[in-house]
Write a protein that holds these residues in place. Structure first.
Motif, PDB file in Angstrom:
ATOM      1  N   TYR A  90       0.844  -1.210   0.000  1.00 14.31           N
ATOM      2  CA  TYR A  90       0.000   0.000   0.000  1.00 14.31           C
ATOM      3  C   TYR A  90       0.873   1.252   0.000  1.00 14.31           C
ATOM      4  O   TYR A  90       0.615   2.209  -0.753  1.00 14.31           O
ATOM      5  CB  TYR A  90      -0.908  -0.025   1.227  1.00 14.31           C
ATOM      6  N   ILE A  91       1.912   1.259   0.826  1.00 14.79           N
ATOM      7  CA  ILE A  91       2.812   2.417   0.880  1.00 14.79           C
ATOM      8  C   ILE A  91       3.610   2.539  -0.419  1.00 14.79           C
ATOM      9  O   ILE A  91       3.777   3.635  -0.960  1.00 14.79           O
ATOM     10  CB  ILE A  91       3.746   2.282   2.093  1.00 14.79           C
ATOM     11  N   PHE A  92       4.101   1.415  -0.923  1.00 18.12           N
ATOM     12  CA  PHE A  92       4.910   1.425  -2.148  1.00 18.12           C
ATOM     13  C   PHE A  92       4.122   1.981  -3.334  1.00 18.12           C
ATOM     14  O   PHE A  92       4.650   2.793  -4.112  1.00 18.12           O
ATOM     15  CB  PHE A  92       5.394   0.004  -2.444  1.00 18.12           C
ATOM     16  N   GLU A  93       2.887   1.544  -3.475  1.00 20.21           N
ATOM     17  CA  GLU A  93       2.102   1.977  -4.628  1.00 20.21           C
ATOM     18  C   GLU A  93       1.840   3.476  -4.599  1.00 20.21           C
ATOM     19  O   GLU A  93       1.851   4.132  -5.655  1.00 20.21           O
ATOM     20  CB  GLU A  93       0.779   1.209  -4.684  1.00 20.21           C
ATOM     21  N   ARG A  94       1.615   4.041  -3.426  1.00 23.13           N
ATOM     22  CA  ARG A  94       1.276   5.463  -3.356  1.00 23.13           C
ATOM     23  C   ARG A  94       2.498   6.373  -3.357  1.00 23.13           C
ATOM     24  O   ARG A  94       2.431   7.493  -3.872  1.00 23.13           O
ATOM     25  CB  ARG A  94       0.406   5.709  -2.108  1.00 23.13           C
ATOM     26  N   LEU A  95       3.596   5.911  -2.802  1.00 25.78           N
ATOM     27  CA  LEU A  95       4.780   6.765  -2.733  1.00 25.78           C
ATOM     28  C   LEU A  95       5.736   6.578  -3.904  1.00 25.78           C
ATOM     29  O   LEU A  95       6.488   7.488  -4.241  1.00 25.78           O
ATOM     30  CB  LEU A  95       5.527   6.513  -1.420  1.00 25.78           C
ATOM     31  N   ILE A  96       5.716   5.391  -4.519  1.00 23.43           N
ATOM     32  CA  ILE A  96       6.686   5.103  -5.577  1.00 23.43           C
ATOM     33  C   ILE A  96       6.015   4.767  -6.903  1.00 23.43           C
ATOM     34  O   ILE A  96       6.330   5.359  -7.942  1.00 23.43           O
ATOM     35  CB  ILE A  96       7.618   3.948  -5.150  1.00 23.43           C
TER      36      ILE A  96
ATOM     37  N   SER B 254       4.563   5.890 -12.486  1.00 24.01           N
ATOM     38  CA  SER B 254       3.667   5.727 -13.635  1.00 24.01           C
ATOM     39  C   SER B 254       3.480   7.049 -14.377  1.00 24.01           C
ATOM     40  O   SER B 254       3.409   7.071 -15.612  1.00 24.01           O
ATOM     41  CB  SER B 254       2.314   5.182 -13.167  1.00 24.01           C
ATOM     42  N   ARG B 255       3.428   8.145 -13.639  1.00 21.91           N
ATOM     43  CA  ARG B 255       3.293   9.448 -14.293  1.00 21.91           C
ATOM     44  C   ARG B 255       4.557   9.820 -15.050  1.00 21.91           C
ATOM     45  O   ARG B 255       4.486  10.405 -16.140  1.00 21.91           O
ATOM     46  CB  ARG B 255       2.962  10.515 -13.246  1.00 21.91           C
ATOM     47  N   GLN B 256       5.711   9.485 -14.481  1.00 14.46           N
ATOM     48  CA  GLN B 256       6.966   9.778 -15.161  1.00 14.46           C
ATOM     49  C   GLN B 256       7.108   8.980 -16.454  1.00 14.46           C
ATOM     50  O   GLN B 256       7.660   9.480 -17.444  1.00 14.46           O
ATOM     51  CB  GLN B 256       8.146   9.476 -14.229  1.00 14.46           C
TER      52      GLN B 256
ATOM     53  N   THR C  69      -3.234   2.744 -14.499  1.00 13.45           N
ATOM     54  CA  THR C  69      -2.417   3.080 -13.329  1.00 13.45           C
ATOM     55  C   THR C  69      -2.491   1.985 -12.273  1.00 13.45           C
ATOM     56  O   THR C  69      -1.470   1.610 -11.676  1.00 13.45           O
ATOM     57  CB  THR C  69      -2.876   4.417 -12.733  1.00 13.45           C
ATOM     58  N   LYS C  70      -3.679   1.444 -12.028  1.00 11.53           N
ATOM     59  CA  LYS C  70      -3.838   0.360 -11.051  1.00 11.53           C
ATOM     60  C   LYS C  70      -3.061  -0.873 -11.498  1.00 11.53           C
ATOM     61  O   LYS C  70      -2.362  -1.510 -10.697  1.00 11.53           O
ATOM     62  CB  LYS C  70      -5.323   0.018 -10.878  1.00 11.53           C
ATOM     63  N   LYS C  71      -3.163  -1.215 -12.779  1.00  8.43           N
ATOM     64  CA  LYS C  71      -2.445  -2.379 -13.282  1.00  8.43           C
ATOM     65  C   LYS C  71      -0.933  -2.159 -13.251  1.00  8.43           C
ATOM     66  O   LYS C  71      -0.168  -3.088 -12.983  1.00  8.43           O
ATOM     67  CB  LYS C  71      -2.918  -2.714 -14.696  1.00  8.43           C
ATOM     68  N   PHE C  72      -0.504  -0.928 -13.523  1.00  9.90           N
ATOM     69  CA  PHE C  72       0.920  -0.616 -13.459  1.00  9.90           C
ATOM     70  C   PHE C  72       1.439  -0.762 -12.027  1.00  9.90           C
ATOM     71  O   PHE C  72       2.524  -1.301 -11.809  1.00  9.90           O
ATOM     72  CB  PHE C  72       1.164   0.807 -13.967  1.00  9.90           C
ATOM     73  N   CYS C  73       0.690  -0.275 -11.051  1.00  2.12           N
ATOM     74  CA  CYS C  73       1.111  -0.374  -9.645  1.00  2.12           C
ATOM     75  C   CYS C  73       1.241  -1.828  -9.218  1.00  2.12           C
ATOM     76  O   CYS C  73       2.213  -2.204  -8.536  1.00  2.12           O
ATOM     77  CB  CYS C  73       0.116   0.359  -8.750  1.00  2.12           C
ATOM     78  N   GLU C  74       0.287  -2.650  -9.617  1.00  2.00           N
ATOM     79  CA  GLU C  74       0.347  -4.071  -9.261  1.00  2.00           C
ATOM     80  C   GLU C  74       1.560  -4.741  -9.894  1.00  2.00           C
ATOM     81  O   GLU C  74       2.281  -5.506  -9.232  1.00  2.00           O
ATOM     82  CB  GLU C  74      -0.938  -4.761  -9.716  1.00  2.00           C
TER      83      GLU C  74
END
Length: 400
Positions: free
Chosen positions: A54-60, A65-67, A130-135
């Motif tokens: 949860y922390i990794f997806e929101r902070l990193i 993904s935007r970059q 974005t969700k799929k990229f985070c996973e």
């Protein structure tokens, strides 16, 4: 409780070769041997992985993904209709023709309007890029770290090169701290994947993934209890060697980096086919089935462990078939059309939702053009009728 576990679950004939008892492999000073109670820490570790994710997806992951340029499709939101919303929440599928008629009568909508509403509503629940990229990025980081750390700890071990060393002096084989934590960490991670399966992206191979996670957890737990740690570390490193390549290809796919994605996918396909269809059955399963028989007589743990390995091999063959389909498409089209293995989420219908939505938009555009032409034609007809009527009125006096 301990007496019941010793009597029914941890019986020596289940997990140890004939003639070997738990006392024979008791921990000596300065040595660690696998104990069933060590697995109890995997569940708290799984919860820790979920919090860390949860922390990794929101902070990193989200800033990354935007970059990289990950963009989400703008979807049309379905208008709030309580009756249709209740039906959707209860059924979660495309309504039948009879259900569409009933819902249309209740809401005062037409057949096509009902179908369009359900299509838009399903699209709202489809995961964003974005969700799929985070996973994918979370799994990529774990698999990469696990593979590099495992390779570093195994490269100097004798059983990494000679698999018969996995069975020397079995089951009295001490476990190093590095391999102990490798086992516990991998099992905790797969517990976290199983606990998060309801909120992760639901893919085409969803059922196969569930079977894979359950088989992996049983395989890790029971092999640890039976001290199959040496061969177990080899099984895990073979799997991790290709998994991080797949996740990296997914990341660049969601970012729209087509050439990078295609290159990584080709590398992943080669590594996957080599490790899962050649190394895994030809070296590891052969060692557990055949070579181990030279060191001890078969027992329950032997049969159970090999049965789980064969289940994994069946899943490897299924995924290899999907990957070969993609490689075949890539060879003829020059690019990877879609990830046949697990990149696309499962569809409730046979047709693609976005393709149908685009078809509706093109239909609306054509309908608008047609209506404008019909209106123009009607106006021309009215003007012609009025002109003809004035001309006739002007001729009537002369006729009289």
């Amino acid at each position: 409780m301990k007496g019941l576990l010793d009597q029914w679950l941890w019986k020596e004939e289940y997990w140890l070769p004939p003639g070997v008892t738990w006392k024979d492999i008791e921990m000596e000073e300065g040595e660690r041997y696998p104990l069933p109670r060590d697995l109890l820490c995997t569940l708290p570790l799984a919860l820790g992985f979920i919090a860390l994710r949860y922390i990794f997806e929101r902070l990193i992951a989200i800033p990354l993904s935007r970059q990289l340029g990950v963009s989400d499709r703008v979807r049309v939101r379905a208008p709030p209709l309580p009756k249709l919303e209740n039906f959707y929440k209860q059924n979660k599928h495309q309504p039948s023709q009879s259900e569409v008629l009933v819902l249309g009568q209740q809401c005062g909508l037409g057949h096509r309007q009902i179908e369009t509403w359900f299509r838009h509503r399903r699209n709202q629940d489809r995961p964003s890029n974005t969700k799929k990229f985070c996973e994918a990025s979370w799994r990529f980081v774990f698999y990469l770290i696990a593979f590099v750390a495992a390779l570093a700890s195994l490269i100097d071990t004798p059983w990494f090169w000679d698999h018969s060393e996995c069975w020397q002096n079995y089951p009295k084989q001490p476990v190093t701290e590095a391999h102990y934590w490798y086992y516990i960490t991998e099992m905790g991670f797969y517990w976290s994947l199983l606990l998060c399966v309801s909120v992760d992206v639901k893919r085409k191979d969803f059922n196969e993934q569930i079977i894979h996670h359950v088989a992996t957890i049983f395989l890790l737990g029971l092999s640890y209890c039976a001290n199959y740690v040496r061969i177990g570390t080899l099984v895990m490193v073979v799997h991790d060697s290709s998994d991080f390549l797949l996740e990296s290809a997914k990341m660049f796919n969601y970012a729209g980096w087509r050439k990078t994605c295609d290159t990584l996918f080709v590398i992943f396909a080669l590594v996957f086919l080599l490790t899962r269809l050649v190394v895994f059955p030809g070296r590891i399963i052969y060692s557990t089935l055949v070579v181990s028989m030279d060191f001890f007589q078969p027992f329950f743990g032997y049969y159970f462990f090999n049965a789980l390995l064969l289940v994994l091999q069946a899943l490897h063959i299924f995924w290899a078939w999907l990957i070969l389909r993609m490689v075949f498409k890539f060879a003829f089209s020059g690019k990877v059309e879609k990830d046949e293995r697990s990149d696309e989420e499962s569809e409730p219908e046979g047709r693609d939702e976005e393709a149908v939505e685009e078809e509706d938009m093109s239909w609306d555009l054509r309908k608008g053009t047609l209506n404008s032409k019909l209106a123009s034609l009607a106006n021309n007809c009215v003007l012609n009728n009025l002109t003809n009527q004035r001309n006739m009125n002007s001729r009537l006096p002369k006729a009289r």
